[in-house]
Write an enzyme that holds these catalytic residues in place. Structure first.
Site, PDB file in Angstrom:
ATOM      1  N   LEU B  37       0.826  -1.215   0.000  1.00 21.10           N
ATOM      2  CA  LEU B  37       0.000   0.000   0.000  1.00 21.10           C
ATOM      3  C   LEU B  37       0.857   1.260   0.000  1.00 21.10           C
ATOM      4  O   LEU B  37       1.841   1.343   0.733  1.00 21.10           O
ATOM      5  CB  LEU B  37      -0.899   0.025   1.231  1.00 21.10           C
ATOM      6  CG  LEU B  37      -1.841  -1.167   1.444  1.00 21.10           C
ATOM      7  CD1 LEU B  37      -2.729  -0.921   2.675  1.00 21.10           C
ATOM      8  CD2 LEU B  37      -2.719  -1.396   0.226  1.00 21.10           C
ATOM      9  N   ASP B  38       0.456   2.231  -0.828  1.00 22.43           N
ATOM     10  CA  ASP B  38       1.069   3.562  -0.744  1.00 22.43           C
ATOM     11  C   ASP B  38      -0.013   4.542  -0.289  1.00 22.43           C
ATOM     12  O   ASP B  38      -1.130   4.136   0.033  1.00 22.43           O
ATOM     13  CB  ASP B  38       1.717   3.958  -2.082  1.00 22.43           C
ATOM     14  CG  ASP B  38       0.710   4.073  -3.211  1.00 22.43           C
ATOM     15  OD1 ASP B  38      -0.512   4.102  -2.935  1.00 22.43           O
ATOM     16  OD2 ASP B  38       1.133   4.137  -4.373  1.00 22.43           O
ATOM     17  N   SER B  39       0.329   5.817  -0.286  1.00 18.86           N
ATOM     18  CA  SER B  39      -0.617   6.798   0.251  1.00 18.86           C
ATOM     19  C   SER B  39      -1.920   6.835  -0.563  1.00 18.86           C
ATOM     20  O   SER B  39      -2.998   7.072  -0.013  1.00 18.86           O
ATOM     21  CB  SER B  39       0.028   8.186   0.274  1.00 18.86           C
ATOM     22  OG  SER B  39       0.433   8.550  -1.032  1.00 18.86           O
ATOM     23  N   ASP B  41      -3.289   4.256  -2.052  1.00 21.26           N
ATOM     24  CA  ASP B  41      -4.069   3.061  -1.707  1.00 21.26           C
ATOM     25  C   ASP B  41      -4.848   3.268  -0.408  1.00 21.26           C
ATOM     26  O   ASP B  41      -5.950   2.740  -0.253  1.00 21.26           O
ATOM     27  CB  ASP B  41      -3.143   1.844  -1.556  1.00 21.26           C
ATOM     28  CG  ASP B  41      -2.468   1.488  -2.869  1.00 21.26           C
ATOM     29  OD1 ASP B  41      -3.141   1.561  -3.917  1.00 21.26           O
ATOM     30  OD2 ASP B  41      -1.264   1.168  -2.853  1.00 21.26           O
TER      31      ASP B  41
END
Lengths: 408, 82
Positions: B37-39, B41
């Site tokens: 996950l990134d920001s 997501d």
């Protein structure tokens, strides 16, 4: 000055999802127009539209890329994959060269409307999700494709109404010709949904020949009653001749002329003078005579005044030489922001296979179209060495491109 | 909905949405790393939770969530457990 060649084409349209399918449809005069109940339910005057399935990209594109793509971005992705493969451009080439992108697109209405619907219901921007802003901006196609393909050259969207796709190729041609870029992915994309076309329908510009959808788009015919909206995406890979030669790429054709003008008049009603100046500028740029043009892919959308004025303009410039003319919009409907690029692809396929695609539904000429040599049926075994493609748009923007078979 | 049903539902939407191999989803695995996950997501995760459980996560709530078990516990604490 660099010579500018075309090394790849790709297409995703209502008459075929790739070059081979589209080639057959063009030859057979197949229409992609249908009646859409959903539009009537939404209060449209016309329920006619080009019919196109959204491609299944799961398994082909990662989740993040898919979330960011609006509908027309999906079409553009598929068309661009096909065009890059044809041009023999792979990830390694894109990684080590400054390949640019200039794509025509002038709306992303569905993404904006969908987000607004959520906002009205939830009253909370946090519930719009991460893809909304990237889908809804006008530059959605170029911002997404440049990310997906990791492009390093010029990167912007050309918004010029129904001439967007054509101007994108014109601008790519200009940059390469003057040595500012070596290769540019050009094209045009158009969403197909009621959200994007309601305000256009409001102008009563669409055909209401709903009982016979395939006969509704009839450019240049005396009984035409309006255009049929459509869409998809088309990609044309432009490259300097030196670059194409250096990497042993297939050279499909050469872009030799780009003309443009603005009508300086009404926002939606075209005139004759503007297109004439665009045509003449393209011919001057190409340094060719009118008799060298074998085929004109007309902008003609099937509106009474638009077709009439284009017929007058073509007759004024090409009246003595009378090349074959057809409007492929008779089959595809009006692909709007995409049309200028798709019609280059359609004409390229005709040049490659030596035929002129028919202007279907052209049964009765009017006073102006009678002066043109319109292909009412497929003209087979017609060698095309040079063609010209017209695209005009709201605000009086005009673009004319001339493409030749490549000769050393 | 009981706790097991909630955990099953959470796993199902995480696996579907973030296209992760089911075998990697275990209670003590790191949520952010496993799902990559990134920001952006996390923005989508807020939407998915709201769709599935009807409440909105505050961004700062993610700070304390490290493992899948933390995530299950967080969801369970916000829904009525039968």
């Amino acid at each position: 000055m660099n010579r500018v060649v075309i090394t790849g084409i790709g297409i995703y349209s209502c008459i075929g999802k790739n070059v081979d399918e589209v080639k057959k449809s063009l030859f057979n005069g197949k229409s992609g127009i249908v009646f859409d109940d959903a539009r009537k339910e939404m209060g449209f005057r016309s329920g006619l539209t080009g019919s196109i399935e959204r491609p299944e990209l799961k398994g082909k594109l990662d989740r993040r890329s898919r979330i960011m793509l609006a509908e027309q971005g999906e079409y553009a992705y598929v068309a661009t994959v096909e065009a890059l493969a044809a041009a023999k451009i792979d990830e390694d080439f894109l990684e080590h060269n400054e390949v640019g992108i200039l794509y025509g697109n002038d709306s992303s209405a569905k993404a904006v409307v969908d987000a607004t619907d959520i906002l009205r219901e939830k009253r909370d921007t946090a519930l719009l999700g991460s893809g909304s802003v990237f889908q809804g901006m006008n530059s959605t196609v170029t911002m997404n494709l440049s990310t997906i393909f990791k492009l390093k050259g010029v990167n912007f969207t050309v918004s010029a109404a129904c001439a967007s796709g054509s101007h994108s190729i014109g601008m790519g041609y200009f940059l390469i010709k003057h040595g500012l870029q070596e290769s540019v992915i050009c094209g045009g994309a158009q969403e197909v949904n009621f959200q994007s076309m309601g305000s256009f329908d409001a102008l009563s510009a669409f055909s209401v020949c709903e009982l016979n959808p395939k006969e509704a788009s009839r450019p240049f015919d005396a009984k035409r009653d309006g255009l049929v909206p459509s869409g998809g995406a088309a990609t044309v890979i432009l490259e300097s001749y030196e670059s194409a030669k250096r990497r042993g790429a297939p050279i499909l054709a050469e872009v030799v002329g780009y003309g443009f003008s603005s009508n300086g008049g009404h926002i939606s009603q075209p005139n004759v003078d503007g297109p004439v100046r665009s045509l003449e500028m393209a011919l001057r740029d190409a340094a060719i005579l009118t008799k060298e043009v074998d085929y004109i892919n007309a902008h003609a959308t099937s509106t009474p005044i638009g077709d009439m004025n284009e017929a007058k303009a073509i007759d004024k410039v090409f009246g003595e030489t009378r090349p074959w003319v057809s409007s492929t919009k008779s089959m595809t409907g009006h692909e709007c922001w995409m049309a200028g690029a798709s019609e280059i692809v359609y004409s390229m396929l005709m040049m490659e296979e030596a035929f002129v695609a028919p202007n279907i539904n052209f049964e009765t000429p009017d006073e102006d179209s009678a002066k043109l040599k319109i292909a009412e049926k497929t003209i087979d075994n017609k060698k095309i060495d040079t063609f010209l493609s017209n695209s005009f748009g709201f605000g009086g923007t005009n673009s004319s491109l001339i493409v030749k078979k490549f000769k050393n | 909905m009981n706790k097991d049903a909630i955990i099953s539902k959470v796993n199902a939407f995480l696996i579907d949405e973030f296209e992760v191999d089911e075998s990697k989803v275990t209670p003590h695995a790191n949520l952010m790393e496993t799902l990559e996950l990134d920001s952006l997501d996390l923005v989508d995760l807020v939407v998915i939770i709201e769709k599935n459980f009807g409440f909105k996560v505050k961004g700062e709530d993610f700070v304390g969530i490290k493992t899948f078990q933390d995530f299950y516990d967080y969801i369970i604490s916000h829904v009525t457990v039968a």
